[in-house]
Design an enzyme around this catalytic site. Structure first.
Site, PDB file in Angstrom:
ATOM      1  CE  LYS A   1      -4.669   0.795 -68.498  1.00 52.40           C
ATOM      2  NZ  LYS A   1      -3.515  -0.119 -68.629  1.00 52.40           N
TER       3      LYS A   1
ATOM      4  CB  SER B   1      -1.918  -0.766 -64.891  1.00 54.31           C
ATOM      5  OG  SER B   1      -1.912  -0.871 -66.305  1.00 54.31           O
TER       6      SER B   1
ATOM      7  CB  SER C   1      -1.386  -3.652 -67.604  1.00 54.81           C
ATOM      8  OG  SER C   1      -0.558  -3.157 -66.602  1.00 54.81           O
TER       9      SER C   1
HETATM   10  N1  GLN Z   1       2.465  -4.317 -63.367  1.00 48.03           N
HETATM   11  C1  GLN Z   1       3.461  -3.898 -64.304  1.00 48.03           C
HETATM   12  C2  GLN Z   1       4.053  -2.590 -63.878  1.00 48.03           C
HETATM   13  O1  GLN Z   1       3.697  -2.139 -62.851  1.00 48.03           O
HETATM   14  C3  GLN Z   1       2.880  -3.827 -65.672  1.00 48.03           C
HETATM   15  C4  GLN Z   1       2.170  -2.580 -65.996  1.00 48.03           C
HETATM   16  C5  GLN Z   1       1.574  -2.570 -67.355  1.00 48.03           C
HETATM   17  O2  GLN Z   1       1.583  -3.583 -68.064  1.00 48.03           O
HETATM   18  N2  GLN Z   1       1.114  -1.407 -67.756  1.00 48.03           N
HETATM   19  O3  GLN Z   1       4.865  -2.032 -64.513  1.00 48.03           O
END
Ligand code: GLN
Length: 473
Positions: free
Chosen positions: A78, A153, A177
């Site tokens: 990532k 994400s 995410s």
């Molecule tokens: N979807 C969640 C957010 O927008 C989690 C993001 C993540 O785990 N990096 O914060």
């Protein structure tokens, strides 16, 4: 079968017995990336020459009779993982030209184990989002249907795994995410216990929630990956001395005699009824394999999203303050809308006069959420071994569907943020397909119970090998 369709476990075997070389394998993936990633946009950077050099080195080590779980295995990272000499953007325009001078700990460990790095994967900028659409570059498409999001994400990593463009890929999970996109892409996603894997050299989102994990095709592969990345790191004080177990040792043991908690608060309105049915079917399979299902209550679940979006934005606003253009990248005018929204929200909840009403209150409720889990796992109370839930209340959605309403997007994290607030590990495994779109099953356990999660995941996979159902690209 094409070599790109292998699992890590299968490729490991073929590499160790010299039936294939890492260079061959790596070239296979590079060719596939060239062929399919134009459309999917899973990668932000592909490092062809570096990958082939690494593969050559791995082949030499293999020739010398060496082996590690990931020696010669092509993987992706990532783009939040800092990589020496390889551009690292966090999918943000702020860092679009940032080339780090060092490797983070996980990257270092993967390299030492001889994994081959193919490139850096796309994500929501700074890991803010649930769909991948907040990438400041082009969003990644769901390999099972390009009109739909792959989840975020970490959008590029699971897409690369699902589309056979790598054998495994790293991710970060601050509120879901890894677990949410794993469910959306028919892959296995692990969010380890907070502190199990070092955060050093991973661009921080919200430091008390950030957890470093990965995507693979199977639970065994996930176990192999974790055996390389887990462990104490003097550079991250949240990593304990705790020994790293042999994650494969008991993976075949099955679920007989295990107590599985099914929290009633996770089967509420807002949950797609088809997902509910599919989750119940999965639980039925585990029950037939000898597990005992117990209904439990995690009463503070309803506050989880509110708590998460206070604690997380507070920490985001602090972490992003360093991107002022002085040391790395461009200045603040290059932040996208979502990053700006979070900086403002976080600054607000931390400001004088509001700190007690929002931040402090959220921290108190965070403790209650953690205690919900402690009670569920406590042998003197419910005493469940693991908890099983859907990984998302909905199926993957169409591009644009939630972009105009950030709150709608935030609500998709309802089943995942609790594990981050409590620091416990979670594993998503494929639960099947609904209307041709993948759906995931989330397995949660007490702190440092990754072994158990792999065992449950493996038991389910051995009956329902959904991961073998490849996308038609
Ligand atoms: N979807 C969640 C957010 O927008 C989690 C993001 C993540 O785990 N990096 O914060």
């Amino acid at each position: 079968m094409s070599i790109t369709a292998l699992t890590i476990e299968e490729a490991r075997n073929l590499l160790d017995t010299k039936q294939i070389s890492s260079v061959e394998l790596t070239q296979g993936f590079l060719d596939r990336i060239k062929k399919y990633d134009e459309n999917l946009k899973a990668f932000l950077t592909v490092v062809e020459d570096t990958a082939l050099t690494m593969a050559n080195k791995a082949d030499k080590r293999l020739k010398n009779g060496e082996t590690t779980p990931l020696l010669g295995i092509p993987i992706a990272l990532k783009d939040l993982f800092v990589t020496q000499g390889i551009r690292t953007t966090a999918a943000s325009r702020v860092l679009e030209n940032y080339v780090p001078q060092y490797d983070g700990t996980v990257v270092r460990r993967l390299k030492d184990a001889g994994a081959v790095i193919l490139g850096k994967t796309n994500c929501d900028a700074w890991a803010h989002g649930s769909s991948g659409e907040n990438s400041d570059f082009e969003p990644t498409k769901n390999p099972y249907n390009p009109a739909y999001v792959p989840g975020g994400s970490s959008s590029g990593s699971p897409t690369a795994v699902a589309a056979d463009m790598c054998l495994g890929a790293t991710g970060t999970d601050t509120g879901g995410s890894i677990r949410l996109p794993a469910g959306f892409t028919n892959t296995v996603g692990l969010k380890p216990t907070y502190g199990r894997v070092s955060r050093y050299g991973v661009i921080a989102m919200a430091s008390s929630l950030d957890s470093i994990g990965h995507f693979t095709k199977t639970s065994s592969d996930s176990a192999m990956f974790l055996s390389v990345t887990a462990g104490k790191d003097p550079r991250d004080a949240t990593t304990p001395e705790k020994a790293v177990p042999d994650y494969l040792k008991d993976i075949q043991k099955g679920v007989k005699g295990l107590k599985i908690g099914v929290p009633k608060e996770y089967f509420i309105k807002g949950l797609d009824s088809r997902i509910k049915i599919q989750t119940e079917q999965a639980l039925g399979i585990l029950e037939r394999q000898g597990a005992k299902l117990v209904e439990i209550s995690l009463p503070h679940t309803e506050y989880a999203i509110a708590v998460y979006y206070i604690v997380q934005t507070a920490e985001v606003s602090s972490n992003l303050a360093r991107y002022d253009g002085t040391r790395f990248g461009h200045d603040r005018s290059h932040f996208g809308d979502e990053a700006k929204r979070r900086i403002m929200l976080g600054t607000y909840v931390l400001s004088a006069g509001y700190y007690d009403a929002y931040y402090k209150k959220a921290m108190q409720v965070r403790t209650l959420i953690k205690q919900d889990f402690e009670k569920a796992f406590d042998p003197a109370d419910n005493g469940v071994d693991v908890i099983i839930t859907p990984s998302s209340p909905t199926l993957p959605w169409k591009f644009g569907e939630k972009m105009a309403d950030p709150l709608k997007m935030y609500l998709s994290d309802i089943f995942t943020v609790t594990a981050n607030l409590a620091g416990i590990p979670g594993l998503t495994v494929p639960a099947g397909f609904i209307d041709g779109l993948p759906n995931g099953l989330q397995i949660l356990g007490p702190h440092f119970s990754e072994e158990l999660l792999f065992r449950v995941g493996h038991a389910f996979e051995s009956e329902k090998a959904y991961w073998t159902e490849k996308p038609a690209l």
